[in-house]
Enzyme design. Structure first.
Site, mmCIF file in Angstrom:
data_model
loop_
_atom_site.group_PDB
_atom_site.id
_atom_site.type_symbol
_atom_site.label_atom_id
_atom_site.label_comp_id
_atom_site.label_asym_id
_atom_site.label_seq_id
_atom_site.Cartn_x
_atom_site.Cartn_y
_atom_site.Cartn_z
ATOM 1 N N ARG A 222 0.789 -1.073 0.045
ATOM 2 C CA ARG A 222 0.101 -0.051 0.067
ATOM 3 C C ARG A 222 0.698 1.213 0.214
ATOM 4 N NH1 ARG A 222 -3.415 3.113 3.915
ATOM 5 N NH2 ARG A 222 -5.386 3.521 2.781
ATOM 6 N N LEU B 140 -6.923 8.132 -1.126
ATOM 7 C CA LEU B 140 -7.023 6.710 -0.741
ATOM 8 C C LEU B 140 -7.586 6.023 0.224
ATOM 9 C CD1 LEU B 140 -5.413 3.932 -1.403
ATOM 10 C CD2 LEU B 140 -3.393 4.653 -0.193
ATOM 11 N N SER B 141 -8.859 5.541 0.018
ATOM 12 C CA SER B 141 -9.646 4.888 1.059
ATOM 13 C C SER B 141 -8.893 4.229 2.140
ATOM 14 C CB SER B 141 -10.705 4.027 0.486
ATOM 15 O OG SER B 141 -11.717 4.856 -0.211
ATOM 16 N N GLN B 142 -9.542 4.286 3.355
ATOM 17 C CA GLN B 142 -9.116 3.574 4.490
ATOM 18 C C GLN B 142 -9.117 2.214 4.203
ATOM 19 O OE1 GLN B 142 -12.451 4.392 7.354
ATOM 20 N NE2 GLN B 142 -11.430 2.937 8.318
ATOM 21 N N PRO B 143 -8.006 1.171 4.743
ATOM 22 C CA PRO B 143 -7.941 -0.274 4.313
ATOM 23 C C PRO B 143 -9.457 -0.884 4.799
ATOM 24 C CG PRO B 143 -5.951 0.719 5.429
ATOM 25 C CD PRO B 143 -6.730 1.753 5.376
#
Length: 224
Positions: free
Chosen positions: A45, A71-74
């Site tokens: 990531r 970038l979206s959270q995991p």
């Protein structure tokens, strides 16, 4: 200078141990699909954010990628990926909003074909390089208005959106397979919900999954 294997493996805050802690947190939050969890171990990531933010890449937070995008959270990436795999059919997936390319990479590791549309060309250019670095060859990218989808490649088993429209775009619903096609995306303006819409012939079945916060889905193309 680090060689390519070292770059992918990561050191310090981007190491395998750090990734393992992230996976533990995802499991604690209810992510259970082992194939989805494996993506967070194997896909680096930290390659999908600017180097200055690399130390935060394995925290469960969203991160800026420029052009007012994130970038979206995991957890969200993992949750949406689980929803894709839960669809009756998920061999061909259209992603609306390539962004950094991380969600694209996860999808490419899980399904046969990924078609991904991005409206901001500089983001698409960076994503294309990252996908090449990871040797992902089952992804096709297009610079286009996400509201229009990718009609030339339709129909799709699943369409996943990484930005929030105020209502489901009818053009996207039209590009789903008629028997069990699913649109998975955040929907709403002041209050957003991750929503699954399943297409059964002329009928649409709505399911709200959970409240979320995404950037708004915008029209048009932003070239260099």
């Amino acid at each position: 200078m680090s060689n390519k294997p070292d770059l992918l493996r990561g050191i310090g805050m981007t190491s395998q141990r750090t990734r393992a802690r992230l996976i533990e947190r995802l499991v604690e939050q209810g992510i259970s699909n082992f194939r989805v969890l494996a993506c967070f171990e194997t896909i680096p990531r930290h390659l999908f954010v600017d180097e200055a933010l690399g130390h935060k890449a394995y925290e469960d937070v969203s991160l800026p990628i420029g052009y007012a995008q994130t970038l979206s959270q995991p957890y969200i990436v993992a949750r949406m990926s689980e929803l894709v795999l839960a669809a009756p059919h998920h061999e061909r997936v259209l992603e609306i909003g390539t962004g950094s390319g991380f969600q694209t990479s996860v999808l490419a590791s899980l399904v046969d074909e990924v078609y991904s549309v991005e409206r901001i060309q500089p983001l698409q250019d960076k994503a294309r390089l990252r996908l090449a670095t990871l040797n992902l060859h089952n992804v096709w990218l297009k610079l286009a208005d996400g509201f229009m989808g990718w009609p030339d490649e339709a129909p799709f088993d699943v369409i996943i959106g990484t930005a929030a429209p105020t209502a489901p775009p009818p053009e996207l619903l039209d590009q789903l397979i008629p028997d069990g096609g699913r649109l998975i995306m955040p929907i709403g303006e002041t209050e957003q919900f991750l929503t699954v819409i399943e297409k059964q012939g002329d009928e649409l079945i709505f399911e709200q999954i959970e409240p979320v916060l995404f950037v708004p889905m915008l029209r048009g193309i932003k070239a260099k």
